[in-house]
Design a protein around this motif. Structure first.
Motif, short mmCIF file in Angstrom:
data_model
loop_
_atom_site.label_atom_id
_atom_site.label_comp_id
_atom_site.label_asym_id
_atom_site.label_seq_id
_atom_site.Cartn_x
_atom_site.Cartn_y
_atom_site.Cartn_z
N SER A 1 3.45 43.48 -4.86
CA SER A 1 4.02 42.14 -4.64
C SER A 1 4.84 42.10 -3.36
O SER A 1 4.79 41.14 -2.61
CB SER A 1 4.90 41.73 -5.82
OG SER A 1 4.15 41.62 -7.00
N ALA A 2 5.60 43.16 -3.13
CA ALA A 2 6.42 43.23 -1.92
C ALA A 2 5.52 43.27 -0.68
O ALA A 2 5.83 42.62 0.33
CB ALA A 2 7.34 44.44 -1.96
N GLU A 3 4.43 44.00 -0.76
CA GLU A 3 3.51 44.08 0.39
C GLU A 3 2.90 42.72 0.70
O GLU A 3 2.80 42.33 1.87
CB GLU A 3 2.43 45.12 0.13
CG GLU A 3 2.96 46.53 0.11
CD GLU A 3 1.90 47.55 -0.25
OE1 GLU A 3 0.69 47.21 -0.25
OE2 GLU A 3 2.28 48.70 -0.53
N VAL A 4 2.49 42.00 -0.33
CA VAL A 4 1.93 40.66 -0.12
C VAL A 4 2.99 39.74 0.47
O VAL A 4 2.74 39.03 1.45
CB VAL A 4 1.37 40.07 -1.44
CG1 VAL A 4 1.04 38.60 -1.30
CG2 VAL A 4 0.15 40.86 -1.90
N ALA A 5 4.20 39.78 -0.08
CA ALA A 5 5.29 38.93 0.42
C ALA A 5 5.62 39.27 1.87
O ALA A 5 5.85 38.37 2.69
CB ALA A 5 6.52 39.08 -0.46
N GLN A 6 5.64 40.54 2.22
CA GLN A 6 5.91 40.94 3.60
C GLN A 6 4.84 40.43 4.54
O GLN A 6 5.14 39.92 5.62
CB GLN A 6 6.00 42.47 3.71
CG GLN A 6 7.24 43.05 3.09
CD GLN A 6 7.21 44.56 3.08
OE1 GLN A 6 6.19 45.17 2.75
NE2 GLN A 6 8.32 45.16 3.45
N PHE A 7 3.58 40.54 4.14
CA PHE A 7 2.49 40.07 4.98
C PHE A 7 2.59 38.56 5.20
O PHE A 7 2.50 38.07 6.32
CB PHE A 7 1.13 40.43 4.38
CG PHE A 7 -0.01 39.91 5.20
CD1 PHE A 7 -0.47 40.63 6.28
CD2 PHE A 7 -0.59 38.69 4.91
CE1 PHE A 7 -1.50 40.14 7.07
CE2 PHE A 7 -1.63 38.20 5.69
CZ PHE A 7 -2.08 38.93 6.77
N VAL A 8 2.76 37.83 4.11
CA VAL A 8 2.82 36.36 4.19
C VAL A 8 4.00 35.93 5.07
O VAL A 8 3.86 35.09 5.95
CB VAL A 8 2.89 35.74 2.78
CG1 VAL A 8 3.25 34.27 2.85
CG2 VAL A 8 1.55 35.94 2.06
#
Length: 140
Positions: A41-48
Motif C-alpha cells: 500500500s505504501a509503495e502504491v501511495a508513493q508512486f501515485v
C-alpha cells in the motif's frame, strides 16, 4: 491531526507545504513511507503521490522559482486520500492522455487511474487539487 468518527478508527490527516523543486518528490515519498510504514500500500501511495507532484511541478506555477505545492494525506480506515494542491497555471485541468508506445512521457495519470480506486481534480487556473483514493491493505 487525529479525531474520531463515531466508533470507527481515528482519522489521521497530515498536510505539508513544499518548495516547488524536483528534489521534493523524494521528500514526499519518504513522508508517505513514514506515514504508512512499509508494504504494498505504501509503495502504491508513493508512486501515485510522485506522479501527482511531478505533474504539479511540470504543468503549473508550482514548478516556477518561488513556487510551492501542498501534499495532504487523509487516512480513513482502509482508505487513503492523497491530495496535491498546486498554484495553478494556464493549462487545462489534468486528464488522462493516451500516448503512443514510442512516447517518453504522458503516462502518469493513466497509471494513477490504473492504481487508484478513484481520482479527480477540482479548482481553477489559480490553483487546483488533484486527488487520488488508494485502497490500503488491512492491518492486523
Amino acid at each position: 491531526m487525529t479525531r474520531a468518527l463515531s466508533d470507527r478508527q481515528p482519522v489521521r490527516r497530515l498536510w505539508r507545504s513544499f518548495p516547488g523543486t524536483n528534489r521534493q518528490v523524494g521528500v514526499v515519498r519518504q513522508m508517505i513511507a513514514d506515514y504508512l510504514g512499509n508494504g504494498p500500500s505504501a509503495e502504491v501511495a508513493q508512486f501515485v503521490a510522485s506522479e501527482l507532484v511531478t505533474n504539479a511541478l511540470r504543468h503549473t506555477r508550482s514548478g516556477l522559482p518561488e513556487g510551492r505545492f501542498r501534499l495532504t494525506l487523509d487516512n480513513r480506515d482502509d482508505l487513503l486520500v492523497i491530495g496535491v494542491t498546486d498554484q495553478g497555471g494556464p493549462a487545462d485541468p489534468p486528464q488522462v492522455r493516451h500516448v503512443g508506445v514510442d512516447a517518453t512521457g504522458g503516462r502518469g495519470l493513466y497509471l494513477v487511474e490504473d492504481m487508484a480506486t478513484l481520482w479527480g481534480v477540482y479548482g481553477d487556473p489559480h490553483g487546483r487539487t488533484v486527488w487520488a483514493l488508494i485502497q490500503l491493505a488491512p492491518t492486523s
